[in-house]
Design a protein around this motif. Structure first.
Motif, PDB file in Angstrom:
ATOM      1  N   GLN A  34      50.129 -20.276   6.928  1.00 37.60           N
ATOM      2  CA  GLN A  34      48.713 -20.614   6.982  1.00 37.60           C
ATOM      3  C   GLN A  34      47.883 -19.559   6.252  1.00 37.60           C
ATOM      4  O   GLN A  34      48.250 -18.379   6.190  1.00 37.60           O
ATOM      5  CB  GLN A  34      48.234 -20.748   8.435  1.00 37.60           C
ATOM      6  CG  GLN A  34      48.317 -19.480   9.259  1.00 37.60           C
ATOM      7  CD  GLN A  34      47.959 -19.712  10.727  1.00 37.60           C
ATOM      8  OE1 GLN A  34      48.217 -20.763  11.298  1.00 37.60           O
ATOM      9  NE2 GLN A  34      47.337 -18.723  11.352  1.00 37.60           N
ATOM     10  N   PRO A  83      52.765 -27.179   4.580  1.00 35.87           N
ATOM     11  CA  PRO A  83      53.870 -27.962   5.143  1.00 35.87           C
ATOM     12  C   PRO A  83      54.903 -27.056   5.792  1.00 35.87           C
ATOM     13  O   PRO A  83      54.944 -25.846   5.535  1.00 35.87           O
ATOM     14  CB  PRO A  83      54.435 -28.687   3.916  1.00 35.87           C
ATOM     15  CG  PRO A  83      53.294 -28.760   2.958  1.00 35.87           C
ATOM     16  CD  PRO A  83      52.518 -27.489   3.162  1.00 35.87           C
ATOM     17  N   GLU A 230      51.734 -29.017  10.043  1.00 38.09           N
ATOM     18  CA  GLU A 230      50.446 -28.796   9.384  1.00 38.09           C
ATOM     19  C   GLU A 230      49.247 -28.941  10.315  1.00 38.09           C
ATOM     20  O   GLU A 230      48.151 -28.514   9.969  1.00 38.09           O
ATOM     21  CB  GLU A 230      50.288 -29.783   8.228  1.00 38.09           C
ATOM     22  CG  GLU A 230      51.150 -29.500   7.029  1.00 38.09           C
ATOM     23  CD  GLU A 230      50.865 -30.464   5.891  1.00 38.09           C
ATOM     24  OE1 GLU A 230      50.036 -30.123   5.025  1.00 38.09           O
ATOM     25  OE2 GLU A 230      51.458 -31.560   5.878  1.00 38.09           O
TER      26      GLU A 230
END
Length: 268
Positions: A34, A83, A230
């Motif tokens: 992230q 992903p 996600e």
């Protein structure tokens, strides 16, 4: 996926609040899964200290003194979540540290018997990652079957043993039970607090799940029977809820306290 977050925590007091000390884990981690595009915190008071704890979590402390009838903490920002990627970074602490039981993850004889009976189906699970994953996914499913998601059935202080005996709980309880079982099996496992983007209104945007080290960290969301993909934003790691709670604190004064939490995660 790019997610927008707004998380507002409000406290109201029946009597004047004289002093409050709060520990905040409300800033997402930057990692290979992230990227924090923007993030801000609005905290009451001016005595604010920013640091990192032993787990590598971004922490904020603040103290508030005076006479107050309410206070509010607001976290908001934008995070890009990639992903599914393996997290091969062990972290700031030795992996052996995540074998430790805590008061919230300790398991008693009924839970140990449950694990002993369950693991008999997977005698060689430690020798092969695929077998370990099969075991852990099946264990996760069995825990949810025995402890169905039930909002309001438990408290922040409910232990894994208590939730298992009660047969009801939420994501925090599922994670504590799962962590206790994993550590009993000799697997390093950690608690993760964060956010979940979901259309299911019965699950709050604030969420918790577990990760187990099998050469890299694998995630297990017992409540939703999936890995963290996600739709998941990581805030903090720890041995249990207390290590990674979004907000913890103590106070002097205030009398009866009313707490409201509103968290919203939307896709950009």
């Amino acid at each position: 996926m790019i997610l927008n977050v707004e998380h507002r925590t409000s406290y109201y007091y029946a009597e004047p609040l004289l002093r409050s000390i709060q520990l905040i884990h409300l800033t997402p981690r930057e990692s290979n899964r992230q990227h924090v595009i923007s993030w801000s915190l609005e905290l009451p008071g001016k005595n604010i200290v920013t640091n990192k704890d032993s787990f590598g979590n971004i922490t904020h402390y603040f103290t508030l003194e005076g006479r107050f009838s309410e206070l509010e903490v607001l976290a908001k920002g934008v995070v890009e979540v990639f992903p599914m990627r393996a997290n091969m970074e062990p972290g700031t602490l030795p992996l052996e540290y995540y074998l430790r039981f805590t008061s919230l993850t300790e398991i008693d004889e009924p839970l140990r018997s449950f694990v002993d009976e369950f693991v008999q189906q997977y005698p060689d699970f430690k020798s092969d990652v695929a077998v370990s994953l099969n075991l852990l996914n099946a264990l996760s499913a069995k825990i949810l079957q025995l402890v169905p998601y039930t909002s309001g059935a438990t408290r922040a202080t409910t232990t894994a043993q208590e939730a298992f005996t009660l047969g009801a709980g939420v994501c925090q309880d599922h994670s504590h039970i799962f962590l206790g079982c994993c550590r009993y099996l000799g697997l390093s496992a950690r608690y993760v607090s964060g956010y979940l983007h979901t259309d299911d209104s019965s699950h709050l945007a604030s969420h918790a799940w577990a990760e187990v080290w099998l050469g890299s960290w694998y995630s297990f969301d017992v409540s939703n029977q999936c890995a963290a993909g996600e739709q998941y934003i990581e805030l903090a790691y720890g041995l249990d809820f207390l290590d990674s709670s979004p907000i913890r604190g103590s106070r002097i004064g205030g009398g009866d306290e009313t707490l409201t939490v509103k968290s919203l995660v939307t896709e950009q």
